[in-house]
Design a protein around this motif. Structure first.
Motif, mmCIF file in Angstrom:
data_model
loop_
_atom_site.group_PDB
_atom_site.id
_atom_site.type_symbol
_atom_site.label_atom_id
_atom_site.label_comp_id
_atom_site.label_asym_id
_atom_site.label_seq_id
_atom_site.Cartn_x
_atom_site.Cartn_y
_atom_site.Cartn_z
ATOM 1 N N HIS A 84 0.842 -1.199 0.000
ATOM 2 C CA HIS A 84 0.000 0.000 0.000
ATOM 3 C C HIS A 84 0.872 1.242 0.000
ATOM 4 C CE1 HIS A 84 -3.931 -1.624 2.063
ATOM 5 N NE2 HIS A 84 -3.506 -2.439 1.123
ATOM 6 N N LEU A 85 0.407 2.259 -0.700
ATOM 7 C CA LEU A 85 0.965 3.607 -0.610
ATOM 8 C C LEU A 85 -0.211 4.546 -0.823
ATOM 9 C CD1 LEU A 85 3.371 5.592 -0.400
ATOM 10 C CD2 LEU A 85 3.536 5.470 -2.894
ATOM 11 N N TYR A 86 -0.684 5.134 0.267
ATOM 12 C CA TYR A 86 -1.855 6.004 0.198
ATOM 13 C C TYR A 86 -1.579 7.298 0.940
ATOM 14 C CZ TYR A 86 -4.668 2.198 -1.651
ATOM 15 O OH TYR A 86 -5.157 1.197 -2.446
ATOM 16 N N CYS A 87 -2.129 8.376 0.384
ATOM 17 C CA CYS A 87 -2.001 9.704 0.986
ATOM 18 C C CYS A 87 -3.399 10.317 1.064
ATOM 19 C CB CYS A 87 -1.094 10.575 0.122
ATOM 20 S SG CYS A 87 -0.767 12.184 0.848
ATOM 21 N N HIS A 88 -3.748 10.849 2.216
ATOM 22 C CA HIS A 88 -5.046 11.496 2.371
ATOM 23 C C HIS A 88 -5.143 12.646 1.366
ATOM 24 C CE1 HIS A 88 -8.340 13.809 4.040
ATOM 25 N NE2 HIS A 88 -8.712 12.679 4.630
ATOM 26 N N PRO A 89 -6.304 12.823 0.738
ATOM 27 C CA PRO A 89 -6.437 13.864 -0.289
ATOM 28 C C PRO A 89 -6.119 15.276 0.192
ATOM 29 C CG PRO A 89 -8.519 12.677 0.026
ATOM 30 C CD PRO A 89 -7.509 12.030 0.891
ATOM 31 N N ASP A 90 -6.236 15.547 1.475
ATOM 32 C CA ASP A 90 -5.908 16.881 1.996
ATOM 33 C C ASP A 90 -4.407 17.093 2.153
ATOM 34 O OD1 ASP A 90 -8.628 17.387 2.174
ATOM 35 O OD2 ASP A 90 -8.732 16.985 4.333
ATOM 36 N N HIS A 91 -3.621 16.034 1.897
ATOM 37 C CA HIS A 91 -2.169 16.128 2.131
ATOM 38 C C HIS A 91 -1.353 15.664 0.921
ATOM 39 C CE1 HIS A 91 -2.691 17.074 6.407
ATOM 40 N NE2 HIS A 91 -3.754 16.310 6.305
ATOM 41 N N THR A 92 -1.933 15.734 -0.274
ATOM 42 C CA THR A 92 -1.181 15.366 -1.472
ATOM 43 C C THR A 92 -0.265 16.519 -1.873
ATOM 44 O OG1 THR A 92 -2.935 16.162 -2.927
ATOM 45 C CG2 THR A 92 -3.011 13.831 -2.306
ATOM 46 N N LYS A 93 0.673 16.208 -2.730
ATOM 47 C CA LYS A 93 1.626 17.200 -3.266
ATOM 48 C C LYS A 93 2.484 17.828 -2.167
ATOM 49 C CE LYS A 93 -0.344 16.771 -7.342
ATOM 50 N NZ LYS A 93 -0.016 15.592 -8.056
ATOM 51 N N GLU A 94 2.743 17.052 -1.107
ATOM 52 C CA GLU A 94 3.577 17.532 0.000
ATOM 53 C C GLU A 94 4.880 16.728 0.111
ATOM 54 O OE1 GLU A 94 2.837 20.086 2.027
ATOM 55 O OE2 GLU A 94 0.857 20.469 1.193
ATOM 56 N N GLY A 95 5.103 15.797 -0.827
ATOM 57 C CA GLY A 95 6.308 14.982 -0.793
ATOM 58 C C GLY A 95 6.216 13.770 0.125
ATOM 59 N N LEU A 96 5.014 13.472 0.606
ATOM 60 C CA LEU A 96 4.867 12.368 1.550
ATOM 61 C C LEU A 96 5.105 11.013 0.906
ATOM 62 C CD1 LEU A 96 1.808 13.700 3.566
ATOM 63 C CD2 LEU A 96 4.230 13.729 4.209
#
Length: 166
Positions: A84-96
């Motif tokens: 899995h590699l998931y990022c909450h939509p409110d925290h995309t484009k932050e380099g996470l």
């Protein structure tokens, strides 16, 4: 916003399941049809899966916000499979995604894992490519009779490079 990366802790499972579902629901339609997103969501892991994976030795790396709330995560199995590699939509484009993939690669190097492999969605594929993964082939599979595609990708880890010797 300040982010940190930590390992899975008891009590994280529900937040990770919700985070993954939020990511699929909000970002999935950028590359997949409504029918595909619905099938993906209907078969997405529940909280019990995260705890079972952690109990079985899977490393779950979690990016958290300043309140220690999970905002992105990656699951690395002992075989080198990044599941899995998931990022909450409110925290995309932050380099996470990049930070989580770097953390997984460092873990692999330290533990003698020589290859990381994954099945990346069309959305995640660029993050994996940026992290040094190579697309091996486009995969087509079915979930509840709905055809979906993703990418089989691999990254070679050189366990000797970067290690200090006495």
């Amino acid at each position: 916003m300040g982010y940190s990366i930590r390992s899975f802790e008891d009590g994280d499972a529900e937040a990770l399941a919700e985070l993954g579902r939020a990511a699929i629901g909000a970002i999935g339609p950028d590359a997949y049809s409504e029918e595909q997103v619905e099938a993906w969501l209907a078969n997405f892991a529940g909280p019990e899966v995260y705890q079972a994976q952690a109990d079985a030795g899977t490393q779950i790396f979690i990016a958290t916000d300043e309140d220690d709330e999970p905002v992105a995560y990656a699951m690395l199995e002992q075989t080198g499979h990044l599941d899995h590699l998931y990022c909450h939509p409110d925290h995309t484009k932050e380099g996470l995604a990049t930070s989580l993939l770097e953390t997984a690669a460092l873990y692999a190097k330290y533990h003698g894992i020589t290859h990381l492999f994954t099945e990346a969605s069309h959305i995640a594929k660029p993050a994996f490519e940026k992290a040094g993964y190579n697309a091996m082939k486009k995969r087509t599979f079915e979930i509840d009779g709905v055809e979906i595609t993703n990418w089989a990708m691999v990254k070679t880890i050189d366990p000797a490079r970067g290690r200090r010797t006495a």
